[in-house]
Design an enzyme around this catalytic site. Structure first.
Site, mmCIF file in Angstrom:
data_model
loop_
_atom_site.group_PDB
_atom_site.id
_atom_site.type_symbol
_atom_site.label_atom_id
_atom_site.label_comp_id
_atom_site.label_asym_id
_atom_site.label_seq_id
_atom_site.Cartn_x
_atom_site.Cartn_y
_atom_site.Cartn_z
ATOM 1 N NE ARG A 232 1.558 -4.297 11.329
ATOM 2 C CZ ARG A 232 2.797 -4.221 10.354
ATOM 3 N NH1 ARG A 232 3.825 -4.801 10.732
ATOM 4 N NH2 ARG A 232 2.634 -3.399 9.414
ATOM 5 C CE LYS B 145 -2.035 -0.823 3.715
ATOM 6 N NZ LYS B 145 -1.527 -2.075 4.466
ATOM 7 N NE ARG C 94 6.036 -0.087 9.839
ATOM 8 C CZ ARG C 94 4.861 -0.164 9.330
ATOM 9 N NH1 ARG C 94 4.667 0.281 8.120
ATOM 10 N NH2 ARG C 94 3.787 -0.721 9.890
ATOM 11 N NE ARG D 105 -4.645 -1.044 9.084
ATOM 12 C CZ ARG D 105 -3.536 -0.471 8.606
ATOM 13 N NH1 ARG D 105 -3.330 0.702 8.414
ATOM 14 N NH2 ARG D 105 -2.531 -1.433 8.700
HETATM 15 P P1 AMP Z 1 0.450 0.691 8.666
HETATM 16 O O1 AMP Z 1 1.802 1.428 8.521
HETATM 17 O O2 AMP Z 1 -0.532 0.984 7.648
HETATM 18 O O3 AMP Z 1 1.054 -0.808 8.475
HETATM 19 O O4 AMP Z 1 -0.105 0.875 10.035
HETATM 20 C C1 AMP Z 1 0.730 0.682 11.321
HETATM 21 C C2 AMP Z 1 -0.250 0.351 12.364
HETATM 22 O O5 AMP Z 1 -0.932 1.721 12.606
HETATM 23 C C3 AMP Z 1 -1.265 -0.666 12.309
HETATM 24 O O6 AMP Z 1 -0.647 -1.755 12.853
HETATM 25 C C4 AMP Z 1 -2.161 -0.031 13.492
HETATM 26 O O7 AMP Z 1 -1.818 -0.263 14.703
HETATM 27 C C5 AMP Z 1 -2.171 1.544 13.139
HETATM 28 N N1 AMP Z 1 -3.041 1.817 12.204
HETATM 29 C C6 AMP Z 1 -2.791 2.459 10.845
HETATM 30 N N2 AMP Z 1 -3.979 2.788 10.146
HETATM 31 C C7 AMP Z 1 -5.194 2.449 10.989
HETATM 32 C C8 AMP Z 1 -6.363 2.578 10.883
HETATM 33 N N3 AMP Z 1 -7.096 2.844 10.007
HETATM 34 N N4 AMP Z 1 -7.339 2.019 11.980
HETATM 35 C C9 AMP Z 1 -6.599 1.529 12.957
HETATM 36 N N5 AMP Z 1 -5.263 1.593 13.268
HETATM 37 C C10 AMP Z 1 -4.234 1.746 12.344
#
Ligand code: AMP
Length: 220
Positions: free
Chosen positions: A166, A8, A155, A84
């Site tokens: 996740r 993404k 990360r 999400r």
């Molecule tokens: P990402 O960078 O998109 O993989 O997001 C990293 C982390 O941020 C996720 O594992 C969640 O803990 C949090 N996160 C990101 N976007 C959302 C969302 N739309 N709703 C809830 N938690 C989110």
């Protein structure tokens, strides 16, 4: 939309530069907010390093205000990592409606879990500009960012134990959002699936074809 590690962030950055429009990554926004040395920062750090999702109210507040601030007069907006949960999807419908914006175009990057696990173990991010890289398989060397020479870091939530959590959160909370969009495809969204195992360039071409078919102006 897609599971963690489905591409993404990479596709969002490519599409933003191709379309000349802004992208919002809720993960990036929350990672930034989690650096704060206050109770909110501590709360976010705990949730994110556990692999769980941040609560809908916190995420929706952040995203709704950014959408309202960024969208006026622009040719659109790319949302990376939002919605999400079904509650977030419903909130997005309401925000877009209140702004008189058209329904979202949902692009689903579909990647099997075994590919995700292998890919995430090789994912690194530039500490300076946030660009995402996939290091060569078996390579222990951390290279530097092509663009600015920044160090490439893994990360905190990209280790296998957290990635499994996740993925479980994705199955439980986000797969129903895909169903929500598929079911509502005629009314509230246009849903397209792309094979996320293709190369980044092939996926980018597919995403651009979909976006231009949907009427987005492609920058030269
Ligand atoms: P990402 O960078 O998109 O993989 O997001 C990293 C982390 O941020 C996720 O594992 C969640 O803990 C949090 N996160 C990101 N976007 C959302 C969302 N739309 N709703 C809830 N938690 C989110």
């Amino acid at each position: 939309m897609g599971a963690p590690g489905s591409g993404k962030g990479t596709q969002s950055a490519m599409l933003a530069s191709r379309l000349g429009i802004s992208a919002i990554s809720t993960g990036e926004i929350l990672r930034e907010a989690a650096k704060a040395q206050d109770p909110q920062g501590e709360r976010l750090r705990q949730i994110m390093t556990s692999g769980a999702l941040v609560d809908d109210a916190t995420v929706c507040d952040v995203v709704a205000s950014r959408i309202r601030g960024m969208v006026t007069g622009s040719g659109g907006l790319i949302l990376d990592g939002f919605p999400r949960t079904v509650a977030q999807a419903r909130k997005l419908d309401r925000v877009l409606q209140s702004l008189g914006m058209s329904r979202p175009l949902v692009v689903h990057l579909d990647v099997p879990n075994e590919v995700i696990l292998e890919r995430i173990s090789r994912r690194r991010q530039c500490a300076k500009c946030g660009a995402i890289f996939t290091i060569a398989s078996g390579s222990l060397e951390l290279n530097r960012c092509d663009a600015d020479g920044g160090s490439l870091l893994q990360r905190d939530d990209d280790n296998e134990a957290v990635v499994l959590k996740r993925l479980a959160a994705y199955e439980a909370e986000t797969v129903p959002v895909l169903d929500y969009y598929r079911r509502h495809a005629e009314s509230s969204a246009d849903y397209r699936r792309i094979d996320g195992c293709l190369s980044a360039a092939e996926i980018a071409k597919g995403v651009c074809d979909i976006a231009s078919f949907a009427g987005a102006p492609l920058a030269a």
